[in-house]
Design a protein around this motif. Structure first.
Motif, PDB file in Angstrom:
ATOM      1  N   MET A   1       0.831  -1.241   0.035  1.00 13.12           N
ATOM      2  CA  MET A   1      -0.063   0.137  -0.074  1.00 13.12           C
ATOM      3  C   MET A   1       0.660   1.274   0.165  1.00 13.12           C
ATOM      4  O   MET A   1       1.911   1.509   0.560  1.00 13.12           O
ATOM      5  CB  MET A   1      -0.905   0.013   1.195  1.00 13.12           C
ATOM      6  N   LEU A   2       0.262   2.298  -0.722  1.00  8.70           N
ATOM      7  CA  LEU A   2       1.106   3.545  -0.705  1.00  8.70           C
ATOM      8  C   LEU A   2       0.447   4.385   0.426  1.00  8.70           C
ATOM      9  O   LEU A   2      -0.770   4.157   0.641  1.00  8.70           O
ATOM     10  CB  LEU A   2       0.709   4.080  -1.953  1.00  8.70           C
ATOM     11  N   PRO A   3       1.386   5.325   0.721  1.00 11.63           N
ATOM     12  CA  PRO A   3       0.847   6.247   1.819  1.00 11.63           C
ATOM     13  C   PRO A   3      -0.241   7.138   1.443  1.00 11.63           C
ATOM     14  O   PRO A   3      -0.464   7.367   0.178  1.00 11.63           O
ATOM     15  CB  PRO A   3       1.878   7.021   2.225  1.00 11.63           C
ATOM     16  N   ALA A   4      -1.413   7.528   2.216  1.00  7.88           N
ATOM     17  CA  ALA A   4      -2.458   8.325   1.558  1.00  7.88           C
ATOM     18  C   ALA A   4      -1.678   9.728   1.231  1.00  7.88           C
ATOM     19  O   ALA A   4      -2.461  10.299   0.220  1.00  7.88           O
ATOM     20  CB  ALA A   4      -3.249   8.525   2.908  1.00  7.88           C
ATOM     21  N   LYS A   5      -0.684  10.194   1.539  1.00  8.33           N
ATOM     22  CA  LYS A   5      -0.194  11.576   1.067  1.00  8.33           C
ATOM     23  C   LYS A   5       0.004  11.320  -0.543  1.00  8.33           C
ATOM     24  O   LYS A   5      -0.173  12.509  -1.165  1.00  8.33           O
ATOM     25  CB  LYS A   5       0.995  12.137   1.684  1.00  8.33           C
ATOM     26  N   TYR A   6       0.163  10.216  -1.019  1.00  7.04           N
ATOM     27  CA  TYR A   6       0.259  10.196  -2.600  1.00  7.04           C
ATOM     28  C   TYR A   6      -1.193  10.104  -3.312  1.00  7.04           C
ATOM     29  O   TYR A   6      -1.016  10.098  -4.722  1.00  7.04           O
ATOM     30  CB  TYR A   6       1.232   9.032  -2.891  1.00  7.04           C
ATOM     31  N   ALA A   7      -2.217   9.987  -2.859  1.00  9.68           N
ATOM     32  CA  ALA A   7      -3.375   9.915  -3.387  1.00  9.68           C
ATOM     33  C   ALA A   7      -3.643  10.759  -4.366  1.00  9.68           C
ATOM     34  O   ALA A   7      -4.234  10.461  -5.347  1.00  9.68           O
ATOM     35  CB  ALA A   7      -4.474   9.957  -2.187  1.00  9.68           C
ATOM     36  N   PRO A   8      -3.589  12.208  -4.124  1.00 12.68           N
ATOM     37  CA  PRO A   8      -3.791  13.126  -5.353  1.00 12.68           C
ATOM     38  C   PRO A   8      -2.959  12.732  -6.542  1.00 12.68           C
ATOM     39  O   PRO A   8      -3.194  12.720  -7.830  1.00 12.68           O
ATOM     40  CB  PRO A   8      -3.286  14.438  -4.697  1.00 12.68           C
ATOM     41  N   VAL A   9      -1.692  12.434  -6.181  1.00 12.89           N
ATOM     42  CA  VAL A   9      -0.825  11.940  -7.570  1.00 12.89           C
ATOM     43  C   VAL A   9      -1.222  10.742  -8.130  1.00 12.89           C
ATOM     44  O   VAL A   9      -1.349  10.595  -9.379  1.00 12.89           O
ATOM     45  CB  VAL A   9       0.779  11.888  -7.077  1.00 12.89           C
ATOM     46  N   LEU A  10      -1.570   9.794  -7.304  1.00 13.51           N
ATOM     47  CA  LEU A  10      -1.818   8.348  -8.017  1.00 13.51           C
ATOM     48  C   LEU A  10      -3.356   8.539  -8.763  1.00 13.51           C
ATOM     49  O   LEU A  10      -3.661   7.935  -9.711  1.00 13.51           O
ATOM     50  CB  LEU A  10      -2.207   7.323  -6.753  1.00 13.51           C
ATOM     51  N   PHE A  11      -4.019   9.515  -8.115  1.00  9.83           N
ATOM     52  CA  PHE A  11      -5.486   9.906  -8.603  1.00  9.83           C
ATOM     53  C   PHE A  11      -5.112  10.500 -10.182  1.00  9.83           C
ATOM     54  O   PHE A  11      -5.805  10.135 -11.054  1.00  9.83           O
ATOM     55  CB  PHE A  11      -6.218  10.683  -8.045  1.00  9.83           C
ATOM     56  N   GLY A  12      -4.161  11.346 -10.186  1.00  7.02           N
ATOM     57  CA  GLY A  12      -4.130  12.144 -11.447  1.00  7.02           C
ATOM     58  C   GLY A  12      -3.422  11.228 -12.473  1.00  7.02           C
ATOM     59  O   GLY A  12      -3.636  11.172 -13.748  1.00  7.02           O
ATOM     60  N   LEU A  13      -2.429  10.340 -11.850  1.00  8.64           N
ATOM     61  CA  LEU A  13      -1.802   9.202 -12.885  1.00  8.64           C
ATOM     62  C   LEU A  13      -2.872   8.539 -13.401  1.00  8.64           C
ATOM     63  O   LEU A  13      -2.881   8.049 -14.552  1.00  8.64           O
ATOM     64  CB  LEU A  13      -0.977   8.432 -11.956  1.00  8.64           C
ATOM     65  N   ILE A  14      -3.941   7.760 -12.718  1.00 10.54           N
ATOM     66  CA  ILE A  14      -4.896   6.930 -13.235  1.00 10.54           C
ATOM     67  C   ILE A  14      -5.916   7.529 -14.192  1.00 10.54           C
ATOM     68  O   ILE A  14      -6.155   7.087 -15.021  1.00 10.54           O
ATOM     69  CB  ILE A  14      -5.487   6.073 -11.915  1.00 10.54           C
ATOM     70  N   LEU A  15      -6.440   8.782 -13.572  1.00  8.42           N
ATOM     71  CA  LEU A  15      -7.085   9.589 -14.286  1.00  8.42           C
ATOM     72  C   LEU A  15      -6.683   9.779 -15.901  1.00  8.42           C
ATOM     73  O   LEU A  15      -7.269   9.574 -16.785  1.00  8.42           O
ATOM     74  CB  LEU A  15      -7.578  10.855 -13.688  1.00  8.42           C
ATOM     75  N   SER A  16      -5.454  10.565 -15.883  1.00  9.08           N
ATOM     76  CA  SER A  16      -4.899  10.862 -17.034  1.00  9.08           C
ATOM     77  C   SER A  16      -4.643   9.613 -18.047  1.00  9.08           C
ATOM     78  O   SER A  16      -4.488   9.826 -19.060  1.00  9.08           O
ATOM     79  CB  SER A  16      -3.458  11.464 -16.726  1.00  9.08           C
ATOM     80  N   GLY A  17      -4.083   8.682 -17.370  1.00  6.70           N
ATOM     81  CA  GLY A  17      -3.959   7.287 -18.053  1.00  6.70           C
ATOM     82  C   GLY A  17      -5.033   6.903 -18.864  1.00  6.70           C
ATOM     83  O   GLY A  17      -5.112   6.424 -19.851  1.00  6.70           O
ATOM     84  N   LEU A  18      -6.221   6.828 -18.061  1.00  3.56           N
ATOM     85  CA  LEU A  18      -7.430   6.297 -18.800  1.00  3.56           C
ATOM     86  C   LEU A  18      -8.051   7.379 -19.766  1.00  3.56           C
ATOM     87  O   LEU A  18      -8.300   6.873 -20.596  1.00  3.56           O
ATOM     88  CB  LEU A  18      -8.505   5.969 -17.583  1.00  3.56           C
ATOM     89  N   MET A  19      -7.965   8.440 -19.338  1.00  3.78           N
ATOM     90  CA  MET A  19      -8.739   9.449 -20.339  1.00  3.78           C
ATOM     91  C   MET A  19      -8.005   9.699 -21.336  1.00  3.78           C
ATOM     92  O   MET A  19      -8.356   9.661 -22.601  1.00  3.78           O
ATOM     93  CB  MET A  19      -8.634  10.875 -19.662  1.00  3.78           C
ATOM     94  N   SER A  20      -6.405   9.650 -21.382  1.00  2.00           N
ATOM     95  CA  SER A  20      -5.720   9.626 -22.631  1.00  2.00           C
ATOM     96  C   SER A  20      -5.846   8.325 -23.383  1.00  2.00           C
ATOM     97  O   SER A  20      -5.635   8.239 -24.811  1.00  2.00           O
ATOM     98  CB  SER A  20      -4.248  10.068 -22.343  1.00  2.00           C
ATOM     99  N   LEU A  21      -6.123   7.335 -22.752  1.00  2.00           N
ATOM    100  CA  LEU A  21      -6.020   5.879 -23.343  1.00  2.00           C
ATOM    101  C   LEU A  21      -7.292   5.827 -24.162  1.00  2.00           C
ATOM    102  O   LEU A  21      -7.447   5.750 -25.520  1.00  2.00           O
ATOM    103  CB  LEU A  21      -6.185   4.804 -22.473  1.00  2.00           C
ATOM    104  N   LEU A  22      -8.467   6.561 -23.878  1.00  2.00           N
ATOM    105  CA  LEU A  22      -9.572   6.654 -24.475  1.00  2.00           C
ATOM    106  C   LEU A  22      -9.754   7.710 -25.528  1.00  2.00           C
ATOM    107  O   LEU A  22     -10.011   7.377 -26.686  1.00  2.00           O
ATOM    108  CB  LEU A  22     -10.860   6.884 -23.408  1.00  2.00           C
ATOM    109  N   VAL A  23      -9.296   8.727 -25.320  1.00  2.00           N
ATOM    110  CA  VAL A  23      -9.104   9.767 -26.472  1.00  2.00           C
ATOM    111  C   VAL A  23      -8.300   9.532 -27.607  1.00  2.00           C
ATOM    112  O   VAL A  23      -8.510   9.903 -28.803  1.00  2.00           O
ATOM    113  CB  VAL A  23      -8.668  11.165 -25.661  1.00  2.00           C
ATOM    114  N   SER A  24      -7.053   8.926 -27.210  1.00  2.00           N
ATOM    115  CA  SER A  24      -6.171   8.776 -28.384  1.00  2.00           C
ATOM    116  C   SER A  24      -6.593   7.360 -29.146  1.00  2.00           C
ATOM    117  O   SER A  24      -6.163   7.462 -30.373  1.00  2.00           O
ATOM    118  CB  SER A  24      -4.788   8.374 -27.736  1.00  2.00           C
ATOM    119  N   GLY A  25      -7.303   6.616 -28.469  1.00  2.00           N
ATOM    120  CA  GLY A  25      -7.906   5.381 -29.165  1.00  2.00           C
ATOM    121  C   GLY A  25      -9.041   5.901 -30.197  1.00  2.00           C
ATOM    122  O   GLY A  25      -9.036   5.511 -31.373  1.00  2.00           O
ATOM    123  N   ILE A  26      -9.641   6.760 -29.845  1.00  2.00           N
ATOM    124  CA  ILE A  26     -10.848   7.499 -30.637  1.00  2.00           C
ATOM    125  C   ILE A  26     -10.218   8.031 -31.706  1.00  2.00           C
ATOM    126  O   ILE A  26     -10.547   7.855 -32.969  1.00  2.00           O
ATOM    127  CB  ILE A  26     -11.880   8.411 -29.896  1.00  2.00           C
TER     128      ILE A  26
END
Length: 76
Positions: A1-26
């Protein structure tokens, strides 16, 4: 488990990864269609987009939170 202080960065990593995956695919599909080598083109486009999207999300997310708080009349 990662410390909670990394939550915003991890959220950004996952969100940007999924959104860029979808948009670049389209975008890749619209540009070239479903051709041989589509997966490689999509992967290349996605990785390029993710390199840009991740830092942008980290910068824009706090601004978006403040804008939403202002629009709904609450304080951040």
């Amino acid at each position: 488990m990662l410390p909670a202080k990394y939550a915003p960065v991890l959220f950004g990593l996952i969100l940007s990864g999924l959104m860029s995956l979808l948009v670049s695919g389209i975008s890749t599909y619209r540009a070239v269609g479903f051709v041989q080598g589509f997966a490689g083109l999509w992967t290349s486009a996605w990785l390029t987009a993710w390199v840009v999207a991740f830092p942008v999300v980290l910068v824009v997310a706090p601004l978006a939170r403040r804008a939403v708080a202002w629009l709904v009349g609450s304080r951040p």
